[in-house]
Design a protein around this motif. Structure first.
Motif, short mmCIF file in Angstrom:
data_model
loop_
_atom_site.label_atom_id
_atom_site.label_comp_id
_atom_site.label_asym_id
_atom_site.label_seq_id
_atom_site.Cartn_x
_atom_site.Cartn_y
_atom_site.Cartn_z
N ALA A 180 8.16 0.43 -2.71
CA ALA A 180 7.24 -0.56 -2.13
C ALA A 180 7.52 -1.96 -2.67
O ALA A 180 7.58 -2.93 -1.92
N GLU A 181 7.74 -2.04 -3.99
CA GLU A 181 7.89 -3.36 -4.62
C GLU A 181 9.18 -4.06 -4.21
O GLU A 181 9.32 -5.25 -4.42
N GLN A 182 10.13 -3.30 -3.64
CA GLN A 182 11.39 -3.92 -3.25
C GLN A 182 11.35 -4.48 -1.83
O GLN A 182 12.32 -5.03 -1.35
N SER A 183 10.22 -4.33 -1.19
CA SER A 183 10.13 -4.75 0.21
C SER A 183 9.88 -6.25 0.30
O SER A 183 9.39 -6.86 -0.63
N SER A 184 10.24 -6.80 1.46
CA SER A 184 9.81 -8.16 1.75
C SER A 184 8.69 -8.03 2.78
O SER A 184 8.66 -7.10 3.56
N GLY A 233 0.61 1.53 -2.19
CA GLY A 233 1.79 1.32 -1.35
C GLY A 233 1.80 -0.06 -0.75
O GLY A 233 0.89 -0.85 -0.95
N VAL A 234 2.85 -0.31 0.04
CA VAL A 234 2.93 -1.57 0.76
C VAL A 234 2.44 -1.32 2.18
O VAL A 234 2.75 -0.31 2.79
N THR A 235 1.61 -2.22 2.67
CA THR A 235 1.07 -2.03 4.00
C THR A 235 1.27 -3.30 4.81
O THR A 235 1.45 -4.38 4.26
N LEU A 236 1.26 -3.13 6.13
CA LEU A 236 1.43 -4.27 7.01
C LEU A 236 0.23 -5.19 6.88
O LEU A 236 -0.89 -4.73 6.80
N PRO A 278 -0.54 2.76 4.01
CA PRO A 278 0.23 2.23 2.90
C PRO A 278 1.45 3.11 2.59
O PRO A 278 1.31 4.31 2.39
N VAL A 279 2.62 2.50 2.59
CA VAL A 279 3.85 3.24 2.32
C VAL A 279 4.28 2.96 0.89
O VAL A 279 4.47 1.82 0.51
N SER A 280 4.40 4.02 0.09
CA SER A 280 4.77 3.78 -1.30
C SER A 280 6.29 3.91 -1.51
O SER A 280 6.85 3.30 -2.40
N ARG A 281 6.94 4.69 -0.63
CA ARG A 281 8.37 4.91 -0.85
C ARG A 281 9.01 5.48 0.41
O ARG A 281 8.40 6.31 1.09
#
Ligand SMILES: [Zn+2]
Length: 599
Positions: free
Chosen positions: A35-39, A53-56, A160-163
């Motif tokens: 997640a942390e590597q996403s832009s 996670g990373v979410t839109l 939320p996507v974590s990986r």
């Protein structure tokens, strides 16, 4: 469907991380996208600090200025080689329903993607959220992207996507439960080399198109499905695709039109476990073509020439038709019906198998509204198998008929009309027809006359209450001038709102088109019955002289409940002053008679 509103979860905090300097690397055929590597997107954590996670976020909206840069994206250190990849998307969110109306795309070539929501598999509450897929690419992927699909924000739906873990793989077969996206090159002769026979089920085939064309697909039993791909009405070059259902493993894909695609996109939808439907009984027989029903009409007058009466385009001496229908069967349907009926409309309400309106259908009918079907579930019929599509249409009709005690003939396509092909053609339209409906409304719009309604199972409306108000307002002045025009307002009562002010706004809007003296306001079923009668009832002159003409009216047996509602207006020849129907004198109004088969 229950959805998770992340905004409302008190234990969450949002953080915007700068993209990590270190790009994800392919090691031993595997790349892990953290997640942390996403832009783009937004990193969500629990209050404890552990990652959700990373979410839109809203920056992914279509009209967002920098949409391209803002979507969640991972850029590997070096582009990922072409070929097969097996993907696993993980979330630290635990179970239950969340909306995952997003796609995962390998950026490069035609950007093959899998749609998470359409391959949805229910996860028990407390279980890990996880989604697996297969992607085949023809060119290296420079980025991996998560894209929103549809109207993500209005309902706060997100995931939320974590990986994401991508593993290079060489499958030798795939199964019907696999979500698959493939980009494959098209040879000069149009053949697409498939790596192995592909699983049965719902597929899309398409590619980047500048012109319309045809693609043929064939299963292992040799049955061919011909798919026509068209450009949209703006004829814009872009990626187009056509859906189909294959019953036996997919063995051949041939692009029939020279130069249509250089590479093809194939997308498979994993089968979702469907609820068992248990509706007992038999559908009502609405028509029996084996049995003729005959009635005799006597025309009396002066200087008669032995002419038969004829059908006008619109019954009851009216000039045009106003229709309105309301989908989904929500509790607000009752208030909606009361307002519409007060203004002289005869609305049709289309229900699903779990609609709250099932509990007050009798009240809707008592108001003069009609009850119709929106299929057993709200799933788009084109995403089901042909058998499931038919079952969803049939079961809902049966459920309503069981409870109402009379035939149900009106339908509206859940999620709109989404044609899909099997070896016998469009199985979505076929399911609606085979389930015995007479009229079905699509999401398509057009200003039309009665003659334009050449297929009542593909009815169009002018607009949707709310977003279509401008269109409806613009169409009305044209409609009132149009002979045999059809003004069709569709809606969802749940979109009207909760406040009295919103309902007043709704009432003011519908009042504009109400009680027009030149318009007929039937339910959808009555409109369909009229179309049927005009095409089916035969008028034959038996005998005649200058003073009397005997005309036989003949039609197939029609269910009595429908016969009672079937309009039967006839225009009389010149010189007719009085009419008897089945031996009884009936009134003549402006050169026409309004008959009834029943009484
Ligand atoms: Zn609906």
């Amino acid at each position: 469907m229950r959805t998770l509103s992340l905004k409302l979860l008190p234990v969450l905090t949002c953080l915007l991380f700068p993209a990590k300097a270190e790009a994800p690397k392919l090691i031993d055929g595997q790349i892990v996208l953290e997640a942390e590597q996403s832009s783009g997107g937004k990193i969500l954590t629990y209050k404890s600090g552990s990652l959700l996670g990373v979410t839109l976020d809203r920056s992914c909206e279509v009209n967002f200025e920098k949409a391209r840069d803002a979507c969640i994206e991972w850029t590997p250190e070096t582009p990922l080689p072409a070929g097969w990849w097996h993907g696993v998307v993980e979330s630290n969110f635990k179970g239950g329903y969340v909306n995952r109306d997003i796609s995962i795309k390998m950026m490069g070539g035609l950007n093959p993607s899998v749609f998470v929501a359409s391959n949805y598999i229910y996860v028990e509450k407390g279980e890990d959220q996880r989604f697996e897929f297969w992607i085949h690419t023809t060119v290296p992927s420079e980025h991996i992207r998560i894209d929103p699909k549809g109207d993500l924000w209005r309902w706060n739906k997100t995931w939320p996507v974590s990986r994401i873990t991508l593993t290079q793989a060489s499958p030798t077969e795939l199964a019907a439960k696999d979500a698959i996206a493939m980009e494959l090159p098209v040879a000069d002769d149009g053949e697409v080399a498939l790596p192995f026979p592909l699983p049965i089920g719902n597929w899309f085939v398409g590619g980047y198109m500048r012109k319309p064309g045809e693609v043929e697909v064939e299963g292992s039993e040799g049955k061919v499905i011909l798919l026509s791909l068209r450009l949209d009405r703006w004829r814009k070059p872009r990626v187009y695709s056509a859906p189909f259902y294959i019953r036996t493993p997919l063995e051949r894909v041939t692009v029939k039109t020279q130069g249509l695609f250089s590479s093809v996109l194939l997308r498979h939808k994993a089968g979702r476990a469907l609820k068992d439907i248990n509706v007992e009984g038999e559908l009502a027989v609405t028509v029996d073509p084996e049995r003729s029903i005959i009635g005799t009409l006597e025309l009396h007058g002066e200087n008669l020439k032995g002419e038969a009466p004829s059908f006008p385009r619109v019954p009851f001496g009216k000039k045009n038709v106003v229709l309105t229908s309301w989908d989904d069967g929500k509790p607000s349907d009752l208030r909606c019906a009361q307002i519409l009926v007060k203004h002289g409309y005869r609305p049709t309400f289309l229900l699903n198998g779990n609609s709250p309106a099932l509990e007050f259908m009798d009240q809707l009918e008592a108001l003069g509204a009609e009850i119709g079907s929106h299929a057993y579930s709200h799933t788009a019929l084109g995403t089901l198998s042909p058998e499931q599509a038919l079952e969803y249409c049939t079961s809902m009709r049966l459920l309503l008929e069981n409870r109402l005690g009379h035939p149900v003939i009106s339908f509206a396509y859940p999620n709109g009309y989404s044609p899909s092909q099997d070896e016998e053609g469009d199985y979505v339209l076929r399911a609606v027809r085979d389930a015995g409906y007479w009229v079905a409304r699509t999401q398509l719009t057009r200003e039309q006359t009665i003659e334009d309604v050449d297929e009542p199972l593909l009815m169009r409306s002018i607009g949707l209450w709310g977003s279509g108000n401008k269109m409806l307002n613009a169409a009305w002045p044209r409609f009132v001038e149009t002979d045999a025009g059809v003004f069709y307002l569709k809606g969802h009562s749940w979109q009207i709102g909760k406040s009295d002010a919103q309902w007043e706004k709704f009432e003011k809007f519908v009042a504009q088109f109400a009680n027009n003296p030149a318009s007929w306001y039937p339910t959808n079923g009555e409109f369909a019955l009229w179309l049927w009668a005009r095409n089916t009832v035969a008028l034959k002159v038996e005998k005649g002289d200058a003073h009397a003409t005997t005309v036989k009216l003949e039609r197939p047996w029609l269910h009595p409940w429908l016969a009672e509602r079937c309009p039967l207006t006839l225009e009389l020849p010149d010189g007719v002053t009085s009419v008897t129907w089945k031996g009884r004198e009936i009134p003549v109004t402006d050169g026409r008679v309004d008959l009834s088969w029943v009484n």
